[in-house]
Design an enzyme around this catalytic site. Structure first.
Site, short mmCIF file in Angstrom:
data_model
loop_
_atom_site.label_atom_id
_atom_site.label_comp_id
_atom_site.label_asym_id
_atom_site.label_seq_id
_atom_site.Cartn_x
_atom_site.Cartn_y
_atom_site.Cartn_z
N GLU A 198 -7.63 0.99 5.85
CA GLU A 198 -7.18 -0.04 5.71
C GLU A 198 -7.00 -1.34 5.26
O GLU A 198 -5.91 -0.99 4.67
CB GLU A 198 -7.39 1.09 3.46
CG GLU A 198 -7.78 1.86 2.88
CD GLU A 198 -7.87 1.96 2.17
OE1 GLU A 198 -6.07 1.64 1.29
OE2 GLU A 198 -7.68 2.88 1.21
N GLU A 390 -12.08 8.50 2.28
CA GLU A 390 -11.34 9.03 1.47
C GLU A 390 -11.94 8.74 -0.21
O GLU A 390 -12.43 7.98 -0.30
CB GLU A 390 -9.91 8.17 1.20
CG GLU A 390 -8.55 8.23 1.75
CD GLU A 390 -7.79 7.50 2.12
OE1 GLU A 390 -7.34 6.43 1.41
OE2 GLU A 390 -6.97 6.78 3.43
C1 GCO Z 1 -5.03 4.53 0.41
C2 GCO Z 1 -4.85 5.05 1.33
C3 GCO Z 1 -3.99 6.28 0.89
C4 GCO Z 1 -3.88 6.49 -0.91
C5 GCO Z 1 -4.66 6.96 -1.41
C6 GCO Z 1 -4.64 7.10 -2.80
O1 GCO Z 1 -6.08 4.27 0.21
O2 GCO Z 1 -4.26 3.47 0.27
O3 GCO Z 1 -5.71 5.12 2.52
O4 GCO Z 1 -3.12 6.44 1.10
O5 GCO Z 1 -2.81 7.20 -1.05
O6 GCO Z 1 -5.91 5.69 -1.61
O7 GCO Z 1 -4.20 5.86 -3.05
#
Ligand code: GCO
Length: 480
Positions: A198, A390
């Site tokens: 990200e 994710e």
């Molecule tokens: C993000 C990260 C994760 C977070 C998840 C929940 O997307 O910020 O990859 O580390 O913990 O998204 O917020």
């Protein structure tokens, strides 16, 4: 609970955000949700990140990362906590991976800690740091779990931050060296690689708003960080291609369906600007399309003020897959004031969503959003394969005795998975799904309050309890 990401929750340049009802959320669901419906080769895993789970911050030669330093700054972490111990995955990786396997997942996404591997940021690798990840890979091998490795999930060594970090063009050399060390150490046993996690989040929250490590602010930090991260995204991938025969190379993006509040030209334009920031800023240069300045003129500066000759070509890389990460959608409304402001937050109470449609992060539950995001990314001709790297939700789970009941999370996964399946059935080349996340862990500026895990962690005792949602996955994945 307060929300975390100003970017993830609200805020844009020249646009204010509001949230809309999730009434449409369950529309368009395809038939039965079964593992078979996704196909035999579909990958099922959970995702994690080094600083969020490992702990052991001073062990075996690891030096501080920007997150260690950031956590020490008063007021930065809502709960005043840090990742010093976290889930103690550093010592418990073996039993945690056994739990992952017991839930029938067969893939594990984790990230490498740069300051464990190169305590000086660059220079000589730390054998003890490398040995830890070798042990994790040994455990994966023993348990028949396929490792998916992220090279950078936000924990830059502090020693490099002291020299400007992502704002210093030297980060290209530092990162190249780090990637080479990692591929040399693990290339013979890791096939699936992701370069960055990200980038839009760590550049905007960490370098524009100052809400995440390293706490830098303003365009003078944000713009160079973006350009350097976009270059590292491609350069890192090229290094993997060159040094790891047969590697399958991806990188991950934070994505959200972005819609205008109304059909007015002003709202549409504001939504287009937000979409350029959130969804297009890093993938389009990778696809050889340059920065999305058409929708967001500010991004012209990236090429004009920061790119050196040859850079625009260097931004491109033919990724084998892209990782889509989705948590919510955004509804954008044009505002005149403030004209150039990020991080204008819309409070949860202002959102017109049903109470059960909001997670503990204050994020709207909107399953159909993942369908649209998948369609949007699949529409790029250069995107060959997509993994959902994710997706998940934090809720205020209640543990009673040996049970952690989390019906909202079960519903969340079922509804989102329906939409992933719908996208797949519509021809989107989505080939895997990683739930965020394996264990309750350190949720950045939220501390340990926001529990995203399929496994509950008692942070006093480190006791693990598989939540009902974890059991739901076990059931779901064991059929077929
Ligand atoms: C993000 C990260 C994760 C977070 C998840 C929940 O997307 O910020 O990859 O580390 O913990 O998204 O917020």
């Amino acid at each position: 609970m307060n929300r975390r990401h100003a970017l993830k929750t609200a805020g844009t340049l020249g646009a204010g955000l509001i949230w809309s009802p999730s009434l449409l959320a369950r529309l368009g669901r395809p038939g039965d949700l079964t593992r078979q419906a996704f196909g035999r080769d579909f990958i099922w895993g959970t995702a994690t990140a080094s600083y969020q789970i490992e702990g052991a911050v001073a062990e075996d030669g690891r030096t501080p990362s920007i997150w260690d330093t950031f956590c020490d700054l008063p007021g930065k972490i809502k709960t005043g906590e840090n990742g010093d111990v976290s889930c103690d995955f550093y010592h418990r990786y073996e039993s945690d991976l056994e739990l992952l396997q017991s839930m029938q997942f067969s893939a594990f996404r984790f990230s490498l800690s740069w300051s464990r591997i190169l305590p000086d940021g660059t220079g000589t690798p730390n054998e003890a740091g490398i040995a830890f990840y070798q042990r994790v890979l040994d455990a994966c091998e023993r348990l028949n779990i396929t490792p998916y490795v992220t090279l950078y999930h936000w924990d830059l060594p502090q020693v490099l931050e002291d020299q400007g970090g992502w704002t210093n063009r030297k980060v290209l050399d530092w990162f190249a060296h780090y990637v080479e060390v990692c591929t040399q150490a693990f290339g013979n046993r890791v096939k699936y690689w992701m370069v960055l996690n990200e980038p839009v989040v760590f550049t905007s929250l960490g370098h524009f708003l100052g809400d995440h490590a390293p706490g830098r602010k303003g365009l003078k930090n944000f713009l160079p960080a973006v350009h350097h991260a976009a270059l590292c995204q491609a350069e890192g991938a090229r290094i993997i291609r060159r040094t790891v025969p047969g590697a399958v190379i991806g990188t991950t993006f934070s994505c959200a369906q972005v819609v205008p509040e109304t059909d007015s030209p002003a709202d549409k334009k504001a939504a287009g600007r937000f979409d350029a920031l959130m969804n297009r800023l890093f993938i389009e240069p990778a696809l050889g399309m340059g920065y999305p300045a058409d929708a967001f003129p500010l991004f012209e500066k990236l090429e004009r003020d920061y790119a050196q000759p040859g850079d625009m070509e260097r931004l491109a890389f033919d990724f084998d897959f892209i990782g889509v990460q989705n948590y919510f959608r955004v509804v954008v409304k044009h505002t005149v004031f403030p004209p150039i402001i990020w991080g204008k937050e819309i409070k949860p109470e202002k959102r017109e969503v049903p109470e059960d449609g909001i997670t503990a992060m204050g994020w709207e539950v909107y399953p159909e959003g993942i369908y649209h995001v998948l369609k949007q990314f699949a529409a790029y001709p250069g995107v060959k394969r997509i993994l959902v790297t994710e997706n998940g939700a934090a809720f205020d789970d209640l543990k009673s005795g040996e049970t952690v009941n989390d019906p909202q999370r079960i519903q969340f996964y079922q509804d989102y998975l329906h939409q992933v399946l719908r996208a797949k059935q519509d021809g989107v080349p989505v080939e895997g799904y990683f739930a965020w996340t394996l264990l309750d862990n350190f949720e950045w500026a939220e501390g340990y309050q926001a529990r995203f895990g399929l496994i509950h962690v008692d942070f006093e005792t480190q006791e693990r309890t598989v939540k009902e949602s974890g059991k739901w996955f076990r059931e779901f994945l064991s059929k077929g």
